[in-house]
Design a protein around this motif. Structure first.
Motif, PDB file in Angstrom:
ATOM      1  N   GLU A 122      10.269 101.602  27.617  1.00  0.00           N
ATOM      2  CA  GLU A 122       9.395 100.757  28.474  1.00  0.00           C
ATOM      3  C   GLU A 122      10.265  99.836  29.195  1.00  0.00           C
ATOM      4  OE1 GLU A 122       5.737  99.247  25.857  1.00  0.00           O
ATOM      5  OE2 GLU A 122       7.573  99.126  24.778  1.00  0.00           O
ATOM      6  N   PHE A 123      10.048  99.750  30.353  1.00  0.00           N
ATOM      7  CA  PHE A 123      10.564  98.689  31.414  1.00  0.00           C
ATOM      8  C   PHE A 123      10.111  97.226  31.136  1.00  0.00           C
ATOM      9  CE2 PHE A 123      11.252 102.682  33.516  1.00  0.00           C
ATOM     10  CZ  PHE A 123      12.542 102.942  33.134  1.00  0.00           C
ATOM     11  N   THR A 124      10.175  96.742  30.003  1.00  0.00           N
ATOM     12  CA  THR A 124       9.830  95.502  29.682  1.00  0.00           C
ATOM     13  C   THR A 124      10.793  94.492  29.296  1.00  0.00           C
ATOM     14  OG1 THR A 124       9.484  96.042  27.508  1.00  0.00           O
ATOM     15  CG2 THR A 124       7.416  96.574  28.873  1.00  0.00           C
ATOM     16  N   GLN A 125      10.490  93.377  29.273  1.00  0.00           N
ATOM     17  CA  GLN A 125      11.595  92.281  28.995  1.00  0.00           C
ATOM     18  C   GLN A 125      11.845  92.416  27.493  1.00  0.00           C
ATOM     19  OE1 GLN A 125      12.475  89.861  31.180  1.00  0.00           O
ATOM     20  NE2 GLN A 125      14.229  89.823  29.860  1.00  0.00           N
ATOM     21  N   THR A 126      11.135  93.027  26.561  1.00  0.00           N
ATOM     22  CA  THR A 126      11.417  93.235  25.027  1.00  0.00           C
ATOM     23  C   THR A 126      12.419  94.408  25.180  1.00  0.00           C
ATOM     24  OG1 THR A 126       9.173  92.412  24.356  1.00  0.00           O
ATOM     25  CG2 THR A 126      10.631  93.874  22.944  1.00  0.00           C
ATOM     26  N   SER A 127      12.173  95.346  25.733  1.00  0.00           N
ATOM     27  CA  SER A 127      12.939  96.452  25.785  1.00  0.00           C
ATOM     28  C   SER A 127      14.439  96.195  26.262  1.00  0.00           C
ATOM     29  CB  SER A 127      12.650  97.807  26.660  1.00  0.00           C
ATOM     30  OG  SER A 127      11.353  98.426  25.930  1.00  0.00           O
ATOM     31  N   LEU A 128      14.335  95.567  27.516  1.00  0.00           N
ATOM     32  CA  LEU A 128      15.544  94.715  28.028  1.00  0.00           C
ATOM     33  C   LEU A 128      16.476  93.983  27.008  1.00  0.00           C
ATOM     34  CD1 LEU A 128      17.352  94.757  30.697  1.00  0.00           C
ATOM     35  CD2 LEU A 128      15.909  92.835  31.330  1.00  0.00           C
ATOM     36  N   ASP A 129      15.688  93.153  26.450  1.00  0.00           N
ATOM     37  CA  ASP A 129      16.603  92.277  25.524  1.00  0.00           C
ATOM     38  C   ASP A 129      17.398  93.250  24.293  1.00  0.00           C
ATOM     39  OD1 ASP A 129      15.490  90.202  26.988  1.00  0.00           O
ATOM     40  OD2 ASP A 129      13.968  89.675  25.382  1.00  0.00           O
ATOM     41  N   VAL A 130      16.461  94.150  23.992  1.00  0.00           N
ATOM     42  CA  VAL A 130      17.080  95.034  23.036  1.00  0.00           C
ATOM     43  C   VAL A 130      18.249  95.819  23.585  1.00  0.00           C
ATOM     44  CG1 VAL A 130      16.890  97.205  21.571  1.00  0.00           C
ATOM     45  CG2 VAL A 130      15.035  95.412  21.486  1.00  0.00           C
ATOM     46  N   LEU A 131      18.090  96.412  24.688  1.00  0.00           N
ATOM     47  CA  LEU A 131      19.097  97.136  25.420  1.00  0.00           C
ATOM     48  C   LEU A 131      20.415  96.300  25.739  1.00  0.00           C
ATOM     49  CD1 LEU A 131      19.811 100.125  26.513  1.00  0.00           C
ATOM     50  CD2 LEU A 131      18.829  99.313  28.695  1.00  0.00           C
ATOM     51  N   VAL A 132      20.278  95.118  26.038  1.00  0.00           N
ATOM     52  CA  VAL A 132      21.334  94.218  26.609  1.00  0.00           C
ATOM     53  C   VAL A 132      22.111  93.788  25.217  1.00  0.00           C
ATOM     54  CG1 VAL A 132      21.992  91.705  27.124  1.00  0.00           C
ATOM     55  CG2 VAL A 132      20.149  92.944  28.619  1.00  0.00           C
ATOM     56  N   THR A 133      21.434  93.445  24.228  1.00  0.00           N
ATOM     57  CA  THR A 133      22.031  92.976  22.777  1.00  0.00           C
ATOM     58  C   THR A 133      23.001  94.391  22.414  1.00  0.00           C
ATOM     59  OG1 THR A 133      20.237  91.613  22.151  1.00  0.00           O
ATOM     60  CG2 THR A 133      21.629  92.669  20.605  1.00  0.00           C
ATOM     61  N   HIS A 134      22.307  95.396  22.481  1.00  0.00           N
ATOM     62  CA  HIS A 134      23.483  96.753  22.010  1.00  0.00           C
ATOM     63  C   HIS A 134      24.421  96.850  22.898  1.00  0.00           C
ATOM     64  CE1 HIS A 134      19.607  97.981  19.503  1.00  0.00           C
ATOM     65  NE2 HIS A 134      20.252  96.816  19.046  1.00  0.00           N
ATOM     66  N   VAL A 135      24.127  96.917  24.358  1.00  0.00           N
ATOM     67  CA  VAL A 135      25.315  97.057  25.170  1.00  0.00           C
ATOM     68  C   VAL A 135      26.205  96.048  25.085  1.00  0.00           C
ATOM     69  CG1 VAL A 135      26.072  97.145  27.673  1.00  0.00           C
ATOM     70  CG2 VAL A 135      23.915  98.424  26.959  1.00  0.00           C
ATOM     71  N   GLN A 136      26.129  94.958  24.632  1.00  0.00           N
ATOM     72  CA  GLN A 136      27.115  93.974  24.516  1.00  0.00           C
ATOM     73  C   GLN A 136      27.737  94.128  23.305  1.00  0.00           C
ATOM     74  OE1 GLN A 136      24.794  90.506  24.789  1.00  0.00           O
ATOM     75  NE2 GLN A 136      25.123  89.967  26.847  1.00  0.00           N
ATOM     76  N   GLN A 137      27.131  94.703  22.237  1.00  0.00           N
ATOM     77  CA  GLN A 137      27.924  95.085  21.030  1.00  0.00           C
ATOM     78  C   GLN A 137      28.801  96.014  21.195  1.00  0.00           C
ATOM     79  OE1 GLN A 137      24.614  95.576  18.302  1.00  0.00           O
ATOM     80  NE2 GLN A 137      23.928  93.547  17.971  1.00  0.00           N
ATOM     81  N   VAL A 138      28.209  97.241  21.729  1.00  0.00           N
ATOM     82  CA  VAL A 138      29.143  98.186  21.898  1.00  0.00           C
ATOM     83  C   VAL A 138      30.327  97.776  22.927  1.00  0.00           C
ATOM     84  CG1 VAL A 138      29.468 100.516  23.215  1.00  0.00           C
ATOM     85  CG2 VAL A 138      27.613  99.936  22.043  1.00  0.00           C
ATOM     86  N   GLN A 139      30.283  96.992  23.805  1.00  0.00           N
ATOM     87  CA  GLN A 139      31.130  96.516  24.847  1.00  0.00           C
ATOM     88  C   GLN A 139      32.156  95.624  24.066  1.00  0.00           C
ATOM     89  OE1 GLN A 139      29.305  96.577  29.110  1.00  0.00           O
ATOM     90  NE2 GLN A 139      28.994  94.889  27.928  1.00  0.00           N
ATOM     91  N   GLU A 140      31.910  94.890  23.052  1.00  0.00           N
ATOM     92  CA  GLU A 140      32.359  93.986  22.170  1.00  0.00           C
ATOM     93  C   GLU A 140      33.350  94.915  21.048  1.00  0.00           C
ATOM     94  OE1 GLU A 140      30.256  91.379  20.432  1.00  0.00           O
ATOM     95  OE2 GLU A 140      29.521  90.125  22.064  1.00  0.00           O
ATOM     96  N   ARG A 141      32.905  95.842  20.769  1.00  0.00           N
ATOM     97  CA  ARG A 141      33.690  96.728  19.864  1.00  0.00           C
ATOM     98  C   ARG A 141      34.603  97.508  20.672  1.00  0.00           C
ATOM     99  NH1 ARG A 141      33.262  99.784  15.112  1.00  0.00           N
ATOM    100  NH2 ARG A 141      35.318 100.313  14.537  1.00  0.00           N
ATOM    101  N   LEU A 142      34.418  98.045  21.936  1.00  0.00           N
ATOM    102  CA  LEU A 142      35.140  98.921  22.720  1.00  0.00           C
ATOM    103  C   LEU A 142      36.249  98.258  23.299  1.00  0.00           C
ATOM    104  CD1 LEU A 142      32.803 101.685  24.035  1.00  0.00           C
ATOM    105  CD2 LEU A 142      34.236 101.503  21.648  1.00  0.00           C
ATOM    106  N   ARG A 143      35.828  96.797  23.474  1.00  0.00           N
ATOM    107  CA  ARG A 143      36.731  95.765  24.468  1.00  0.00           C
ATOM    108  C   ARG A 143      36.841  96.307  25.717  1.00  0.00           C
ATOM    109  NH1 ARG A 143      39.697  96.437  19.623  1.00  0.00           N
ATOM    110  NH2 ARG A 143      41.420  97.911  20.867  1.00  0.00           N
ATOM    111  N   ARG A 144      35.778  96.679  26.313  1.00  0.00           N
ATOM    112  CA  ARG A 144      35.903  97.100  27.676  1.00  0.00           C
ATOM    113  C   ARG A 144      34.223  97.175  28.150  1.00  0.00           C
ATOM    114  NH1 ARG A 144      37.645 103.055  29.146  1.00  0.00           N
ATOM    115  NH2 ARG A 144      39.505 102.517  27.866  1.00  0.00           N
ATOM    116  N   PRO A 145      33.976  97.085  29.461  1.00  0.00           N
ATOM    117  CA  PRO A 145      32.452  97.176  29.859  1.00  0.00           C
ATOM    118  C   PRO A 145      32.216  99.100  29.691  1.00  0.00           C
ATOM    119  CG  PRO A 145      33.756  96.059  31.408  1.00  0.00           C
ATOM    120  CD  PRO A 145      34.879  96.834  30.664  1.00  0.00           C
ATOM    121  N   ILE A 146      31.083  99.168  29.589  1.00  0.00           N
ATOM    122  CA  ILE A 146      30.563 100.814  29.652  1.00  0.00           C
ATOM    123  C   ILE A 146      29.506 100.791  31.015  1.00  0.00           C
ATOM    124  CG2 ILE A 146      30.703 100.843  27.201  1.00  0.00           C
ATOM    125  CD1 ILE A 146      27.610 100.695  26.872  1.00  0.00           C
TER     126      ILE A 146
END
Length: 296
Positions: A122-146
């Motif tokens: 869904e293109f909603t604020q709730t979906s966006l919040d979940v996506l942002v959180t997970h993208v940041q978690q991946v980037q922190e683990r990989l130590r790079r932007p994706i």
């Protein structure tokens, strides 16, 4: 001095198993190769050996289908561990996955089995919040932007929350908030427009408007692929040459974003390597034409 055309026009191809040996033997002029991350999660074996042989000769881009970045149940820790190990070994030029979900909660609220599909958000604020959180978690683990890819979708969500947003704005907010980039799949844009009822020319115009709504500087790679036209539906199958409408949108995107890396994807009915290289040459020539200086 001879100039490698790949140096100024960064075009690559998806490197698939039927072309492993031939590509290593012929070493065509390409800016990079892209491989699916999950195929190389094992600590050794023939696939990883081939990948590392390619890595000695070309920059590698790792493209995943399994992170399930939009799943509300969270990331699969095993998957992220294997991806992190692969990224550390390969040192790719780019790492990417999709703005989708593929897992639902299992017992105890943990991530359940993978659905073997890329399901739309869904293109909603709730979906966006979940996506942002997970993208940041991946980037922190990989130590790079994706990079996160826009999806082709054959079904949509009913607007339940009342805060739905346009898809380009969803991606603009994602890249701004998380620091990731957008992997812009222009074939997906055309496929989605066609499935909303637009004819070919109108689909290209709708896709160009989508491109125009994206924040400049956020696009890190462009994907190009073919699609299949079936009765009543257009399928993103990556099984044919790039269509005229997709080339049109690609040219428009290069005018807007500059010569960002571009990839020819071909995953089903994989043709001879020469066919992929001809498609890559079309992309390279279009990029050169767009970026050529205007005569005074």
């Amino acid at each position: 001095m001879h100039t490698d055309p790949a140096a100024s026009t960064p075009v690559g191809i998806g490197w698939r198993q039927p072309h492993y040996e031939q590509l290593l033997q012929t070493l065509p002029a390409l800016a990079f190769l892209e491989l699916h991350s999950e195929n190389f999660f094992a600590d050794g074996g023939a696939p990883l050996a081939v990948l590392m042989a390619g890595r000695e000769r070309y920059p590698i881009s790792l493209h995943g289908v399994g992170l399930s970045l939009g799943s509300a149940c969270g990331l699969d820790s095993w998957h992220l561990d294997r991806l992190a190990a692969l990224v550390e070994r390969v040192e790719p030029v780019r790492v990417s996955d999709h703005a989708s979900f593929a897992r639902v909660p299992a017992a105890g609220g943990h991530a359940g089995p993978h659905a073997s599909d890329l399901l739309p958000l869904e293109f909603t604020q709730t979906s966006l919040d979940v996506l942002v959180t997970h993208v940041q978690q991946v980037q922190e683990r990989l130590r790079r932007p994706i990079l996160v890819e826009n999806l082709s979708a054959y079904v949509g969500w009913t607007e339940l929350e009342g805060d739905s947003m346009a898809e380009p704005e969803f991606f603009n907010q994602l890249t701004q908030r998380s620091g990731c980039g957008l992997l812009l799949d222009v074939n997906n844009l055309v496929v989605n427009a066609r499935n909303r009822g637009a004819h070919k020319c109108e689909a290209a115009l709708q896709a160009q408007a989508w491109v125009d709504a994206i924040r400049p500087g956020s696009v890190g790679e462009v994907h190009l692929a073919g699609h299949a036209e079936l009765p009543g539906i257009v399928i993103e199958d990556h099984g044919s040459r790039v269509s005229a409408e997709v080339w049109q949108v690609f040219t428009h995107a290069i005018r807007r974003f500059g010569p960002v890396p571009a990839l020819i994807e071909w995953d089903t009915n994989v043709p001879a390597l020469e066919v992929l290289l001809r498609e890559a040459e079309i992309a390279r020539q279009l990029m050169m034409d767009v970026m050529a200086p205007v005569p005074a």
